[in-house]
Design a protein around this motif. Structure first.
Motif, short mmCIF file in Angstrom:
data_model
loop_
_atom_site.label_atom_id
_atom_site.label_comp_id
_atom_site.label_asym_id
_atom_site.label_seq_id
_atom_site.Cartn_x
_atom_site.Cartn_y
_atom_site.Cartn_z
N HIS A 34 1.13 3.89 -2.98
CA HIS A 34 0.80 5.27 -2.67
C HIS A 34 1.91 6.20 -3.18
CE1 HIS A 34 -0.19 8.89 -0.44
NE2 HIS A 34 0.95 8.80 0.22
N LYS A 35 3.15 5.85 -2.86
CA LYS A 35 4.28 6.69 -3.29
C LYS A 35 4.52 6.61 -4.79
CE LYS A 35 6.79 6.65 1.05
NZ LYS A 35 7.97 6.19 1.77
N ILE A 71 0.83 -1.20 0.00
CA ILE A 71 0.00 0.00 0.00
C ILE A 71 0.87 1.25 0.00
CG2 ILE A 71 -1.60 1.35 1.44
CD1 ILE A 71 -2.90 -1.39 2.19
N TRP A 72 1.89 1.28 0.84
CA TRP A 72 2.76 2.46 0.90
C TRP A 72 3.53 2.65 -0.39
CZ3 TRP A 72 1.54 6.19 3.70
CH2 TRP A 72 0.98 6.02 4.96
N ILE A 109 -1.73 7.17 -5.50
CA ILE A 109 -3.08 6.85 -5.08
C ILE A 109 -3.17 7.12 -3.57
CG2 ILE A 109 -4.80 5.01 -4.83
CD1 ILE A 109 -3.43 3.60 -7.20
N PRO A 110 -4.18 7.85 -3.12
CA PRO A 110 -4.28 8.10 -1.68
C PRO A 110 -4.30 6.80 -0.88
CG PRO A 110 -5.84 9.48 -2.88
CD PRO A 110 -5.25 8.50 -3.87
N ALA A 111 -3.52 6.75 0.17
CA ALA A 111 -3.41 5.52 0.99
C ALA A 111 -4.76 5.11 1.55
CB ALA A 111 -2.39 5.73 2.11
N GLU A 112 -5.61 6.10 1.92
CA GLU A 112 -6.92 5.74 2.47
C GLU A 112 -7.77 5.00 1.47
OE1 GLU A 112 -6.97 10.18 1.45
OE2 GLU A 112 -5.67 8.87 2.58
N ASN A 113 -7.55 5.22 0.17
CA ASN A 113 -8.27 4.46 -0.86
C ASN A 113 -7.75 3.03 -0.96
OD1 ASN A 113 -9.62 6.82 -1.34
ND2 ASN A 113 -8.80 7.13 -3.39
N LEU A 114 -6.46 2.86 -0.72
CA LEU A 114 -5.87 1.54 -0.86
C LEU A 114 -6.13 0.64 0.34
CD1 LEU A 114 -2.48 2.65 -2.42
CD2 LEU A 114 -4.33 1.42 -3.59
#
Length: 121
Positions: free
Chosen positions: A106-107, A102-103, A111-116
């Motif tokens: 995200h990086k 996820i991280w 993609i916003p982490a809260e979406n993942l």
């Protein structure tokens, strides 16, 4: 120039009508009409957020959408997810995303982490 809270559907429609009228005149920032447009827009945004919430996208759909936007292939996700078979397991919903994945997604993809972190559909 009375501005009231937007609490009802009628208030909402009236505010949208007034915003439309103001936008047509393109008022300058800091003018009375410009300030009115700013305040009404903020009130409408708050009403919409409360009454018409938008759920975040499914994590896998968000990844696929970003891949399509950027012209990426599953091979391009290997640095973020792992070997190609792991990428396909994730994209086909056979395996869940891990926190390190996820991280990195995200990086790497923005993609916003809260979406993942949302459980997949």
């Amino acid at each position: 120039m009375e501005i009231r809270p937007v609490r009802t559907e009628a208030d909402y429609k009236a505010a949208l009508k007034e915003i439309s009228r103001l936008v047509e005149h393109d008022p300058d920032i800091g003018t009375p009409d410009g300030d009115r447009l700013d305040v009404l827009s903020t009130l409408v945004q708050a009403y919409e957020a409360k009454n018409f919430p938008i759920d975040p996208p499914d994590p896998i759909e968000a990844i696929k959408f970003r891949m399509e936007q950027a012209g990426l292939s599953p091979k391009d996700l290997e640095p973020m997810i792992g070997k190609r078979n792991r990428v396909y397991e994730i994209l086909n919903r056979k395996r869940a995303l891990t926190l390190p994945m996820i991280w990195r997604l995200h990086k790497g993809l923005g993609i916003p982490a809260e979406n993942l972190i949302k459980p997949p559909a």
